[in-house]
Design an enzyme around this catalytic site. Structure first.
Site, PDB file in Angstrom:
ATOM      1  N   THR A  63       0.835  -1.205   0.000  1.00  0.00           N
ATOM      2  CA  THR A  63       0.000   0.000   0.000  1.00  0.00           C
ATOM      3  C   THR A  63       0.872   1.257   0.000  1.00  0.00           C
ATOM      4  OG1 THR A  63      -0.049  -0.008   2.433  1.00  0.00           O
ATOM      5  CG2 THR A  63      -1.825  -1.167   1.302  1.00  0.00           C
ATOM      6  N   ASP A  93       4.353   0.711   1.956  1.00  0.00           N
ATOM      7  CA  ASP A  93       5.579   1.148   1.258  1.00  0.00           C
ATOM      8  C   ASP A  93       5.851   2.616   1.606  1.00  0.00           C
ATOM      9  OD1 ASP A  93       7.590   1.586  -0.573  1.00  0.00           O
ATOM     10  OD2 ASP A  93       6.334   1.272  -2.352  1.00  0.00           O
ATOM     11  N   LYS A  95       8.637   4.084   2.754  1.00  0.00           N
ATOM     12  CA  LYS A  95       9.974   4.610   2.435  1.00  0.00           C
ATOM     13  C   LYS A  95      10.394   5.713   3.409  1.00  0.00           C
ATOM     14  CE  LYS A  95       9.938   3.518  -2.532  1.00  0.00           C
ATOM     15  NZ  LYS A  95       8.516   3.168  -2.779  1.00  0.00           N
ATOM     16  N   ASP A  98      14.097   9.609   7.514  1.00  0.00           N
ATOM     17  CA  ASP A  98      14.464  10.727   8.396  1.00  0.00           C
ATOM     18  C   ASP A  98      15.224  10.193   9.612  1.00  0.00           C
ATOM     19  OD1 ASP A  98      14.501  13.347   9.509  1.00  0.00           O
ATOM     20  OD2 ASP A  98      12.531  13.780   8.630  1.00  0.00           O
ATOM     21  N   GLY A 100      16.000   8.957  13.471  1.00  0.00           N
ATOM     22  CA  GLY A 100      15.280   7.941  14.236  1.00  0.00           C
ATOM     23  C   GLY A 100      14.071   8.463  14.987  1.00  0.00           C
ATOM     24  N   TYR A 224      11.005  -2.191 -16.232  1.00  0.00           N
ATOM     25  CA  TYR A 224      10.406  -3.485 -15.906  1.00  0.00           C
ATOM     26  C   TYR A 224      11.248  -4.654 -16.399  1.00  0.00           C
ATOM     27  CZ  TYR A 224       6.110  -0.893 -14.901  1.00  0.00           C
ATOM     28  OH  TYR A 224       5.188  -0.020 -14.382  1.00  0.00           O
ATOM     29  N   ARG A 243       0.866  -1.553 -11.824  1.00  0.00           N
ATOM     30  CA  ARG A 243       0.001  -1.264 -12.964  1.00  0.00           C
ATOM     31  C   ARG A 243      -0.184  -2.447 -13.908  1.00  0.00           C
ATOM     32  NH1 ARG A 243       3.352   4.064 -14.216  1.00  0.00           N
ATOM     33  NH2 ARG A 243       4.825   2.815 -13.005  1.00  0.00           N
TER      34      ARG A 243
HETATM   35  O1  S5P Z   1      12.732   0.964  -6.535  1.00  0.00           O
HETATM   36  C1  S5P Z   1      11.530   0.917  -6.374  1.00  0.00           C
HETATM   37  C2  S5P Z   1      10.967   0.712  -5.104  1.00  0.00           C
HETATM   38  C3  S5P Z   1       9.593   0.607  -4.979  1.00  0.00           C
HETATM   39  S1  S5P Z   1       8.960   0.132  -3.445  1.00  0.00           S
HETATM   40  N1  S5P Z   1      10.688   1.002  -7.442  1.00  0.00           N
HETATM   41  C4  S5P Z   1       9.322   0.939  -7.317  1.00  0.00           C
HETATM   42  O2  S5P Z   1       8.624   0.998  -8.346  1.00  0.00           O
HETATM   43  N2  S5P Z   1       8.753   0.786  -6.062  1.00  0.00           N
HETATM   44  C5  S5P Z   1       7.277   0.764  -5.881  1.00  0.00           C
HETATM   45  O3  S5P Z   1       6.745  -0.352  -6.583  1.00  0.00           O
HETATM   46  C6  S5P Z   1       6.559   1.990  -6.421  1.00  0.00           C
HETATM   47  O4  S5P Z   1       6.389   2.965  -5.416  1.00  0.00           O
HETATM   48  C7  S5P Z   1       5.220   1.441  -6.890  1.00  0.00           C
HETATM   49  O5  S5P Z   1       4.293   1.447  -5.816  1.00  0.00           O
HETATM   50  C8  S5P Z   1       5.521  -0.015  -7.235  1.00  0.00           C
HETATM   51  C9  S5P Z   1       5.705  -0.266  -8.735  1.00  0.00           C
HETATM   52  O6  S5P Z   1       4.531  -0.005  -9.442  1.00  0.00           O
HETATM   53  P1  S5P Z   1       4.367  -0.363 -10.994  1.00  0.00           P
HETATM   54  O7  S5P Z   1       2.998   0.165 -11.312  1.00  0.00           O
HETATM   55  O8  S5P Z   1       5.444   0.327 -11.754  1.00  0.00           O
HETATM   56  O9  S5P Z   1       4.465  -1.877 -11.121  1.00  0.00           O
END
Ligand code: S5P
Length: 275
Positions: A63, A93, A95, A98, A100, A224, A243
């Protein structure tokens, strides 16, 4: 003992000390799914509908809770119900990036109270080990797990070389709470600045975004690779698909894509452990 990625998920689950990592490995084995779906939509209704459709095919839902425009706390109750109905874990997610003290507040408090419902979350190692101590102060007593972003999927990202090595080193010195990485490949062979922290039996989970079967990237730098490249060739443990699944239109098509990615990811894993 062979390196973690040559063992089965079930074997790894038996040995894992962290409750969230153990539960994730058990869920992967039980559902024969190393698929995490990233549900990056802005309306509660779409969010819940997509998760209900893909639920049977996934081990984990990822999420970005702060992109939901009509968020209210009951959404978390609905998400929890779906996680029980379909037997998957939850990964916010967030991320974190900052100091601690600040991340401990961001993780425990505010509107979202992430630690109270998200089994796994992630952090950028850029602030140094204090970010882990801060998050662990909240998440460890709850049995949560943390992933460090050791690498990223996007073109031109700076998480490479010495930065990646420092991330791995930070994880190795905080094994009780850091359960793995967001990375593009396995991290065991990354040379860590201090070799004394290496454990031959280490088992960090590698969760990998940037997975797609039909296109090679988007207009904003995303890149990808296929489930086979990620799981078989690069030895990663969980494929994260956004996506490529939820962006496909009708519920029937979203469901078909979830099953397609689950099958591809699982076949690549079976081939990996039988080599
Ligand atoms: O390096 C990264 C790290 C993350 S967590 N690259 C990414 O794309 N993500 C996350 O993975 C990004 O925030 C998104 O939610 C998901 C990829 O989404 P997609 O639609 O491109 O498959």
């Amino acid at each position: 003992m062979p390196s973690a990625h040559l063992q089965t998920y079930a074997q790894r689950a038996q040995k894992h000390a962290n409750p969230a990592a153990k539960a994730l490995l058990e869920t992967i084995e039980r559902k024969k799914s190393n698929l995490c779906v990233s549900v990056d939509v802005t309306k509660q209704a779409d969010f819940l509908r997509i998760i209900d459709v893909v639920g049977p095919y996934i081990c984990l839902v990822k999420t970005h809770i702060d992109i939901i425009e009509d968020f209210d706390p009951s959404l978390i109750d609905r998400l929890r119900e779906l996680s029980e109905k379909h037997d998957f874990l939850i990964f916010e997610d967030r991320k974190f990036a900052d100091i601690g003290n600040t991340v401990a507040l961001q993780y425990s408090s505010g509107v979202y109270k992430i630690a109270s419902w998200s089994h796994i979350t992630n952090a950028h190692p850029v602030p140094g080990p204090g970010i882990i101590s801060g998050l662990a102060s909240v998440g460890r007593p709850l049995g949560r797990g943390l992933l460090l972003l050791a690498e990223m999927s996007s073109k031109g990202n700076l998480a490479t070389g010495a930065y990646t090595a420092e991330a791995v080193h930070m994880a190795r010195t905080h094994r009780d709470f850091v359960v793995g990485f967001i990375a593009m490949r396995r991290m065991e062979s990354v040379p860590t600045p201090d070799a004394s922290v290496v454990d031959e039996d280490e088992d960090f989970l590698v969760l990998t975004p940037g997975v797609g079967l039909d296109v090679k990237g988007d207009a904003m730098g995303q890149q990808y690779r296929t489930p086979r490249e990620v799981v078989f060739e690069s030895g990663c443990d969980v494929i994260i698909v956004g996506r490529g699944i939820y962006g496909k239109g009708s519920d029937a098509e979203v469901q078909a894509q979830a099953e397609r990615y689950r099958k591809e990811g699982w076949a690549a894993y079976e081939d990996r452990i039988s080599t």
